[in-house]
Design an enzyme around this catalytic site. Sequence first.
Site, PDB file in Angstrom:
ATOM      1  N   GLN A  13       0.899  -1.248   0.027  1.00  0.00           N
ATOM      2  CA  GLN A  13       0.053  -0.094   0.002  1.00  0.00           C
ATOM      3  C   GLN A  13       0.853   1.122  -0.155  1.00  0.00           C
ATOM      4  O   GLN A  13       0.684   2.137  -0.908  1.00  0.00           O
ATOM      5  CB  GLN A  13      -0.831  -0.079   1.253  1.00  0.00           C
ATOM      6  N   ASP A  14       1.919   1.571   1.106  1.00  0.00           N
ATOM      7  CA  ASP A  14       2.594   2.806   1.061  1.00  0.00           C
ATOM      8  C   ASP A  14       3.666   2.872   0.151  1.00  0.00           C
ATOM      9  O   ASP A  14       3.729   3.988  -0.434  1.00  0.00           O
ATOM     10  CB  ASP A  14       3.325   2.830   2.458  1.00  0.00           C
ATOM     11  N   LEU A  65      14.487  -8.910   1.651  1.00  0.00           N
ATOM     12  CA  LEU A  65      15.079  -8.560   2.816  1.00  0.00           C
ATOM     13  C   LEU A  65      15.712  -9.594   3.534  1.00  0.00           C
ATOM     14  O   LEU A  65      16.508  -9.543   4.544  1.00  0.00           O
ATOM     15  CB  LEU A  65      14.224  -7.810   3.932  1.00  0.00           C
ATOM     16  N   THR A 131       6.409   1.924  13.902  1.00  0.00           N
ATOM     17  CA  THR A 131       4.809   1.771  13.678  1.00  0.00           C
ATOM     18  C   THR A 131       4.457   2.035  15.343  1.00  0.00           C
ATOM     19  O   THR A 131       5.132   1.946  16.235  1.00  0.00           O
ATOM     20  CB  THR A 131       4.463   0.379  13.353  1.00  0.00           C
ATOM     21  N   GLU A 133       2.301   0.369  16.805  1.00  0.00           N
ATOM     22  CA  GLU A 133       2.283  -1.073  17.194  1.00  0.00           C
ATOM     23  C   GLU A 133       3.198  -1.066  18.523  1.00  0.00           C
ATOM     24  O   GLU A 133       3.175  -2.033  19.361  1.00  0.00           O
ATOM     25  CB  GLU A 133       2.143  -2.079  16.208  1.00  0.00           C
ATOM     26  N   TYR A 154       5.133  -8.939  15.684  1.00  0.00           N
ATOM     27  CA  TYR A 154       5.307  -8.158  14.777  1.00  0.00           C
ATOM     28  C   TYR A 154       5.854  -6.856  15.517  1.00  0.00           C
ATOM     29  O   TYR A 154       6.721  -5.952  15.133  1.00  0.00           O
ATOM     30  CB  TYR A 154       4.017  -7.625  13.997  1.00  0.00           C
ATOM     31  N   LYS A 158       9.585  -4.791  15.209  1.00  0.00           N
ATOM     32  CA  LYS A 158       9.506  -3.462  14.954  1.00  0.00           C
ATOM     33  C   LYS A 158      10.194  -2.800  15.868  1.00  0.00           C
ATOM     34  O   LYS A 158      10.915  -1.772  15.577  1.00  0.00           O
ATOM     35  CB  LYS A 158       8.253  -2.953  14.698  1.00  0.00           C
ATOM     36  N   ARG A 189      -5.200  -0.557   0.433  1.00  0.00           N
ATOM     37  CA  ARG A 189      -4.972  -1.448   1.752  1.00  0.00           C
ATOM     38  C   ARG A 189      -5.096  -2.900   1.521  1.00  0.00           C
ATOM     39  O   ARG A 189      -6.109  -3.222   0.848  1.00  0.00           O
ATOM     40  CB  ARG A 189      -6.135  -1.088   2.800  1.00  0.00           C
TER      41      ARG A 189
HETATM   42  P1  NAP Z   1       2.008  -3.944   3.151  1.00  0.00           P
HETATM   43  O1  NAP Z   1       0.931  -3.400   2.040  1.00  0.00           O
HETATM   44  O2  NAP Z   1       1.893  -5.326   3.798  1.00  0.00           O
HETATM   45  O3  NAP Z   1       3.357  -4.004   1.965  1.00  0.00           O
HETATM   46  C1  NAP Z   1       4.276  -4.874   2.677  1.00  0.00           C
HETATM   47  C2  NAP Z   1       5.506  -4.831   1.429  1.00  0.00           C
HETATM   48  O4  NAP Z   1       6.755  -5.623   1.968  1.00  0.00           O
HETATM   49  C3  NAP Z   1       5.140  -5.620   0.258  1.00  0.00           C
HETATM   50  O5  NAP Z   1       5.664  -4.830  -0.908  1.00  0.00           O
HETATM   51  C4  NAP Z   1       5.556  -6.786   0.370  1.00  0.00           C
HETATM   52  O6  NAP Z   1       5.906  -7.731  -0.882  1.00  0.00           O
HETATM   53  C5  NAP Z   1       6.910  -6.357   1.190  1.00  0.00           C
HETATM   54  N1  NAP Z   1       7.896  -7.671   1.687  1.00  0.00           N
HETATM   55  C6  NAP Z   1       7.094  -8.553   2.675  1.00  0.00           C
HETATM   56  N2  NAP Z   1       8.162  -9.243   2.833  1.00  0.00           N
HETATM   57  C7  NAP Z   1       9.227  -8.908   2.318  1.00  0.00           C
HETATM   58  C8  NAP Z   1      10.498  -9.453   2.119  1.00  0.00           C
HETATM   59  N3  NAP Z   1      10.887 -10.441   2.978  1.00  0.00           N
HETATM   60  N4  NAP Z   1      11.623  -8.936   1.303  1.00  0.00           N
HETATM   61  C9  NAP Z   1      11.130  -7.904   0.446  1.00  0.00           C
HETATM   62  N5  NAP Z   1       9.856  -7.269   0.525  1.00  0.00           N
HETATM   63  C10 NAP Z   1       8.899  -7.843   1.131  1.00  0.00           C
HETATM   64  O7  NAP Z   1       2.422  -2.764   4.310  1.00  0.00           O
HETATM   65  P2  NAP Z   1       2.166  -1.305   4.089  1.00  0.00           P
HETATM   66  O8  NAP Z   1       0.410  -1.004   4.759  1.00  0.00           O
HETATM   67  O9  NAP Z   1       2.356  -0.740   2.620  1.00  0.00           O
HETATM   68  O10 NAP Z   1       2.974  -0.678   5.096  1.00  0.00           O
HETATM   69  C11 NAP Z   1       4.484  -0.327   4.707  1.00  0.00           C
HETATM   70  C12 NAP Z   1       5.416  -0.498   6.053  1.00  0.00           C
HETATM   71  O11 NAP Z   1       5.077   0.401   6.967  1.00  0.00           O
HETATM   72  C13 NAP Z   1       5.434  -1.801   6.494  1.00  0.00           C
HETATM   73  O12 NAP Z   1       6.867  -2.105   7.042  1.00  0.00           O
HETATM   74  C14 NAP Z   1       4.441  -1.782   7.702  1.00  0.00           C
HETATM   75  O13 NAP Z   1       4.940  -2.765   8.789  1.00  0.00           O
HETATM   76  C15 NAP Z   1       4.725  -0.334   8.134  1.00  0.00           C
HETATM   77  N6  NAP Z   1       3.600   0.443   8.736  1.00  0.00           N
HETATM   78  C16 NAP Z   1       2.401   0.208   8.234  1.00  0.00           C
HETATM   79  C17 NAP Z   1       1.195   0.963   8.821  1.00  0.00           C
HETATM   80  C18 NAP Z   1      -0.103   1.136   8.180  1.00  0.00           C
HETATM   81  O14 NAP Z   1      -1.082   1.571   9.069  1.00  0.00           O
HETATM   82  N7  NAP Z   1      -0.273   0.788   7.005  1.00  0.00           N
HETATM   83  C19 NAP Z   1       1.454   1.544  10.114  1.00  0.00           C
HETATM   84  C20 NAP Z   1       2.701   1.778  10.515  1.00  0.00           C
HETATM   85  C21 NAP Z   1       3.624   0.964   9.940  1.00  0.00           C
HETATM   86  P3  NAP Z   1       4.764  -8.357  -1.386  1.00  0.00           P
HETATM   87  O15 NAP Z   1       3.719  -7.188  -2.299  1.00  0.00           O
HETATM   88  O16 NAP Z   1       5.440  -9.414  -2.308  1.00  0.00           O
HETATM   89  O17 NAP Z   1       3.984  -9.124  -0.446  1.00  0.00           O
HETATM   90  O1  G4F Z   2      -6.579  -3.607  10.808  1.00  0.00           O
HETATM   91  P1  G4F Z   2      -5.681  -4.421  11.856  1.00  0.00           P
HETATM   92  O2  G4F Z   2      -5.198  -5.680  11.522  1.00  0.00           O
HETATM   93  O3  G4F Z   2      -4.618  -3.429  12.119  1.00  0.00           O
HETATM   94  P2  G4F Z   2      -3.461  -3.297  13.349  1.00  0.00           P
HETATM   95  O4  G4F Z   2      -3.375  -4.648  14.251  1.00  0.00           O
HETATM   96  O5  G4F Z   2      -3.693  -2.139  14.269  1.00  0.00           O
HETATM   97  O6  G4F Z   2      -1.940  -3.178  12.728  1.00  0.00           O
HETATM   98  C1  G4F Z   2      -1.817  -2.213  11.568  1.00  0.00           C
HETATM   99  O7  G4F Z   2      -1.543  -0.974  11.927  1.00  0.00           O
HETATM  100  C2  G4F Z   2      -0.209  -0.979  12.686  1.00  0.00           C
HETATM  101  C3  G4F Z   2      -0.142   0.353  13.154  1.00  0.00           C
HETATM  102  O8  G4F Z   2      -0.457   0.621  14.502  1.00  0.00           O
HETATM  103  C4  G4F Z   2       0.808  -1.413  11.839  1.00  0.00           C
HETATM  104  F1  G4F Z   2       2.101  -1.277  12.228  1.00  0.00           F
HETATM  105  C5  G4F Z   2       0.591  -2.700  11.115  1.00  0.00           C
HETATM  106  O9  G4F Z   2       1.439  -3.158  10.184  1.00  0.00           O
HETATM  107  C6  G4F Z   2      -0.701  -2.855  10.379  1.00  0.00           C
HETATM  108  O10 G4F Z   2      -1.026  -1.961   9.247  1.00  0.00           O
HETATM  109  O11 G4F Z   2      -6.485  -4.457  13.153  1.00  0.00           O
HETATM  110  C7  G4F Z   2      -6.929  -3.302  13.937  1.00  0.00           C
HETATM  111  C8  G4F Z   2      -7.821  -3.792  15.045  1.00  0.00           C
HETATM  112  C9  G4F Z   2      -7.128  -4.677  15.877  1.00  0.00           C
HETATM  113  O12 G4F Z   2      -7.496  -4.315  17.260  1.00  0.00           O
HETATM  114  C10 G4F Z   2      -7.938  -5.994  15.745  1.00  0.00           C
HETATM  115  O13 G4F Z   2      -8.096  -6.780  16.786  1.00  0.00           O
HETATM  116  O14 G4F Z   2      -9.002  -4.177  14.481  1.00  0.00           O
HETATM  117  C11 G4F Z   2      -9.195  -5.620  15.227  1.00  0.00           C
HETATM  118  N1  G4F Z   2     -10.031  -6.285  14.559  1.00  0.00           N
HETATM  119  C12 G4F Z   2     -11.364  -6.781  14.949  1.00  0.00           C
HETATM  120  N2  G4F Z   2     -11.859  -7.775  14.026  1.00  0.00           N
HETATM  121  C13 G4F Z   2      -9.876  -7.094  13.496  1.00  0.00           C
HETATM  122  C14 G4F Z   2     -10.644  -7.958  13.051  1.00  0.00           C
HETATM  123  N3  G4F Z   2      -8.619  -7.089  12.671  1.00  0.00           N
HETATM  124  C15 G4F Z   2      -8.926  -8.063  11.560  1.00  0.00           C
HETATM  125  N4  G4F Z   2      -7.639  -7.654  10.743  1.00  0.00           N
HETATM  126  N5  G4F Z   2      -9.619  -8.725  11.273  1.00  0.00           N
HETATM  127  C16 G4F Z   2     -10.904  -8.757  12.098  1.00  0.00           C
HETATM  128  O15 G4F Z   2     -11.567  -9.365  11.579  1.00  0.00           O
END
Ligand code: NAP
Ligand code: G4F
Length: 342
Positions: A13-14, A65, A131, A133, A154, A158, A189
């Site tokens: 996504q990002d 990675l 994050t 988290e 996770y 991090k 997403r």
């Molecule tokens: P995402 O959609 O799950 O994307 C993860 C990316 O990492 C994908 O391109 C995936 O490749 C790649 N990847 C996974 N394992 C890998 C490996 N071993 N080597 C190389 N590439 C690998 O995550 P996102 O939501 O865009 O988030 C981007 C980053 O920000 C992540 O590190 C996440 O933990 C962090 N983050 C996200 C949030 C959020 O709310 N979105 C908040 C805080 C931090 P594939 O497409 O091949 O699977």
């Molecule tokens: O959408 P979630 O899976 O995101 P979570 O666990 O907050 O993590 C995401 O945000 C983090 C930043 O704070 C990132 F670092 C991480 O990579 C990821 O992007 O769950 C959000 C909340 C949780 O409390 C979970 O227990 O939603 C609750 N939930 C309730 N029902 C659910 C569900 N989550 C998921 N995925 N699926 C459910 O059915």
Amino acid sequence: MTKRALITGITGQDGSYLAELLLQKGYEVHGLIRRASTFNTTRIDHLYVDAHNPDAKLFLHYGDLSDGARLVTLLAGIQPDEVYNLAAQSHVRVSFDEPEHTADTTGVGTVRLLEALRMSGVNARFYQASTSEMFGATPPPQGEDTPFYPRSPYGAAKVYSYWITKNYREAYGLFAVNGILFNHESPRRGETFVTRKITRAVAAIKAGKQNELYMGNLDAIRDWGYAAEYVEGMWRMLQVDEPEDFVLATGVGYTVKDFLQVAFDHAGLNWEDHVKFDDRYLRPTEVDALIGDPSKARAKLGWKTTVETPELARIMVDADIEILKNAGSHWVDSVDLDSWKN
Ligand code: NAP
Ligand code: G4F
């Protein structure tokens, strides 16, 4: 001189929003992608121009990675000015099933990349996708000085990445920063994160393709912003004079139930008629409440959000209704996804 950036996680996504932003800013963008047996570039296909075309500015390279030697070779060849480390196993619930793999990619993967920077002698600025988290059980509001208390494999991985990034900054003088980002979402997403799971289900229920949505803990509080705005904050963190860590968040929290309510209401549906509980979506340890304090980013980067959670939910519902219309028989119901994908 054209600036050059390397993005790990460019297919996520990002990564897709960041690639878009950097291309708009005139960067040459390089992305690390994993070799897969099916295409995994759908989020960036609209940006790709054939590499034979002299106008091509986006270049993709196979790598992972988990493969440190490959990272050294790539960095030495690309010679980037900026490196954004967005790659990770990023699903919290999945990290309980695959803790060792999560530690290897989400944790040790970061030091492999930092060490590759050092070994290749490339003098690039480095962004680490940290994050909220990491705060885990520490109550909100959470800011740059809030202590970490991770509640998942996770989150723990991090925290390691956060500290090793800081250590390389202090030990070797690298311009290396942590962006501590609270949840950010979008129509791109991943389908198994809670917001997208909800908005896809709303679209499918509205179209009569699905009737039930199985969910876990509806009381969790999150600070959900719009991903497209957060990548601008990432970029700004690498443009300042001194490397520092920053929180990016909206500053407002909502429960999962609130999100359900807004999303279903927007489609003229009542969530209570469709949502059912399934304990498979509970986590062994939950993070109850994440609400960020983005005041440092506002003051020093001039960054702030404009899209609040209810508007975000409506944007995502509208997008999923449109995606479903165009998907025809290729649409995969949330029910099918739910049964094994979390
Ligand atoms: P995402 O959609 O799950 O994307 C993860 C990316 O990492 C994908 O391109 C995936 O490749 C790649 N990847 C996974 N394992 C890998 C490996 N071993 N080597 C190389 N590439 C690998 O995550 P996102 O939501 O865009 O988030 C981007 C980053 O920000 C992540 O590190 C996440 O933990 C962090 N983050 C996200 C949030 C959020 O709310 N979105 C908040 C805080 C931090 P594939 O497409 O091949 O699977
Ligand atoms: O959408 P979630 O899976 O995101 P979570 O666990 O907050 O993590 C995401 O945000 C983090 C930043 O704070 C990132 F670092 C991480 O990579 C990821 O992007 O769950 C959000 C909340 C949780 O409390 C979970 O227990 O939603 C609750 N939930 C309730 N029902 C659910 C569900 N989550 C998921 N995925 N699926 C459910 O059915």
